[in-house]
Design a protein around this motif. Sequence first.
Motif, PDB file in Angstrom:
ATOM      1  N   TRP B   7       0.809  -1.207   0.000  1.00  0.00           N
ATOM      2  CA  TRP B   7       0.000   0.000   0.000  1.00  0.00           C
ATOM      3  C   TRP B   7       0.845   1.260   0.000  1.00  0.00           C
ATOM      4  CZ3 TRP B   7      -4.925  -0.319  -1.061  1.00  0.00           C
ATOM      5  CH2 TRP B   7      -5.661   0.848  -1.000  1.00  0.00           C
ATOM      6  N   ARG B   9       1.390   5.088   0.561  1.00  0.00           N
ATOM      7  CA  ARG B   9       0.650   6.047   1.364  1.00  0.00           C
ATOM      8  C   ARG B   9       0.684   7.459   0.799  1.00  0.00           C
ATOM      9  NH1 ARG B   9      -1.059   3.782   6.909  1.00  0.00           N
ATOM     10  NH2 ARG B   9      -0.732   1.653   6.357  1.00  0.00           N
ATOM     11  N   ASN B  10       1.502   7.667  -0.200  1.00  0.00           N
ATOM     12  CA  ASN B  10       1.484   8.988  -0.792  1.00  0.00           C
ATOM     13  C   ASN B  10       0.246   9.098  -1.663  1.00  0.00           C
ATOM     14  OD1 ASN B  10       1.756  11.211  -2.402  1.00  0.00           O
ATOM     15  ND2 ASN B  10       3.984  11.039  -2.521  1.00  0.00           N
ATOM     16  N   PRO B  11      -0.695   9.933  -1.281  1.00  0.00           N
ATOM     17  CA  PRO B  11      -1.985   9.893  -1.954  1.00  0.00           C
ATOM     18  C   PRO B  11      -1.979  10.374  -3.393  1.00  0.00           C
ATOM     19  CG  PRO B  11      -1.917  11.651  -0.337  1.00  0.00           C
ATOM     20  CD  PRO B  11      -0.647  10.886  -0.189  1.00  0.00           C
ATOM     21  N   TRP B  12      -1.048  11.225  -3.770  1.00  0.00           N
ATOM     22  CA  TRP B  12      -1.207  11.856  -5.075  1.00  0.00           C
ATOM     23  C   TRP B  12      -0.621  11.053  -6.224  1.00  0.00           C
ATOM     24  CZ3 TRP B  12      -4.955  14.596  -4.122  1.00  0.00           C
ATOM     25  CH2 TRP B  12      -5.060  15.292  -2.907  1.00  0.00           C
ATOM     26  N   TRP B  44      -7.736  12.041   0.738  1.00  0.00           N
ATOM     27  CA  TRP B  44      -8.347  10.981  -0.052  1.00  0.00           C
ATOM     28  C   TRP B  44      -9.119  10.026   0.843  1.00  0.00           C
ATOM     29  CZ3 TRP B  44      -5.278   6.023  -0.467  1.00  0.00           C
ATOM     30  CH2 TRP B  44      -4.343   5.969   0.554  1.00  0.00           C
ATOM     31  N   ARG B  46      -9.943   5.965   1.529  1.00  0.00           N
ATOM     32  CA  ARG B  46      -9.485   4.612   1.229  1.00  0.00           C
ATOM     33  C   ARG B  46     -10.599   3.736   0.709  1.00  0.00           C
ATOM     34  NH1 ARG B  46      -6.109   3.811   6.227  1.00  0.00           N
ATOM     35  NH2 ARG B  46      -4.245   4.766   5.429  1.00  0.00           N
ATOM     36  N   GLU B 105      -7.109  13.778   7.871  1.00  0.00           N
ATOM     37  CA  GLU B 105      -6.841  12.726   6.888  1.00  0.00           C
ATOM     38  C   GLU B 105      -7.223  11.354   7.407  1.00  0.00           C
ATOM     39  OE1 GLU B 105      -2.774  14.892   5.264  1.00  0.00           O
ATOM     40  OE2 GLU B 105      -2.664  13.087   6.480  1.00  0.00           O
ATOM     41  N   ARG B 106      -7.244  11.226   8.737  1.00  0.00           N
ATOM     42  CA  ARG B 106      -7.484   9.898   9.321  1.00  0.00           C
ATOM     43  C   ARG B 106      -8.913   9.456   9.017  1.00  0.00           C
ATOM     44  NH1 ARG B 106      -7.323  10.587  14.801  1.00  0.00           N
ATOM     45  NH2 ARG B 106      -6.919   8.385  15.135  1.00  0.00           N
ATOM     46  N   PRO B 107      -9.057   8.231   8.500  1.00  0.00           N
ATOM     47  CA  PRO B 107     -10.391   7.784   8.135  1.00  0.00           C
ATOM     48  C   PRO B 107     -11.272   7.568   9.371  1.00  0.00           C
ATOM     49  CG  PRO B 107      -8.798   6.004   7.827  1.00  0.00           C
ATOM     50  CD  PRO B 107      -8.026   7.218   8.236  1.00  0.00           C
TER      51      PRO B 107
END
Lengths: 131, 155
Positions: B7, B9-12, B44, B46, B105-107
């Motif tokens: 996975w 973790r860098n969203p872009w 973002w 998940r 950012e934390r879901p």
Amino acid sequence: MAKTEVVKRDDNSTKVVGLPETGTVYIPDVDISENGESVRLVADMPGVDQQSVDVTVENNVLTIEGNACTPPPQGYEALGREYAVGKYRRTFTLSHAVDTEGIKAGVRQGVLEVTLPKREAVKTRKIAIGG
Amino acid sequence: MLELVTWPRNPWSIFDELESLQTDMSRMIAGQERDQAGDRGRAWRRPTYPLMNVWTSADGMVIDAELPGVDPKDVDIAVQGNELKLSGRVNATTAAEGETYHRRERPAGEFTRTLQLPFRANAGGVKANYKNGVLRVTVPRSEEEKPRKIAIEAA
């Protein structure tokens, strides 16, 4: 001072020039909030405990680092992997409003919480209005 | 069978890839307790939550799920036949009085994830342990399904 200046994100911070990094480095998800007294940073770092986490401040750059330490079960073989157990790192540039001497940090159930107090000079003060 | 997914973790940089990683096995159901400021800050969402690692042996399976900061009381583990269902909720941190969010950012919200086990489980023997934000579920195989060694009788 604009609120967004307090903590800024630096996405390229994990690209360390020099020695190559071994293993995977993850950028933890964070929540950042602020009140009159302090800035609070909460980061999801599953698998990290109090001993395996490091919070450092250097030249107004706050670095949070951690090593996930969940050992694989004994006697089993891997079937599927959606995440790798590795390192977490993220850096934040602090504004001068933060009193770097008073930073406190703690880990609970894989969540790191860092409290960054503001300097006395920039704390919210209530001004009494004379009648 | 689960695919091997590391996975990022860098969203872009991997945003497009995220779409293709979606599985019908899992989803974050609504109930995102996020305020306006938070939505702006959250990079973002998940598609798969929680992320899992799975191990197997003749005795059964071990499943690790990344669930940082979750109250174990809010997590349900249900095992029936050859299906394991993990569901629960992740509470969003709430702003105290006078506190404003710059980044969230934390879901948070409710999640459900169902795994098909490659065997029938001994539901009574399932164990779960939550440590450092990682939930480890051990699912033993039912006794009658375990591989048996057949002794060969000499004539």
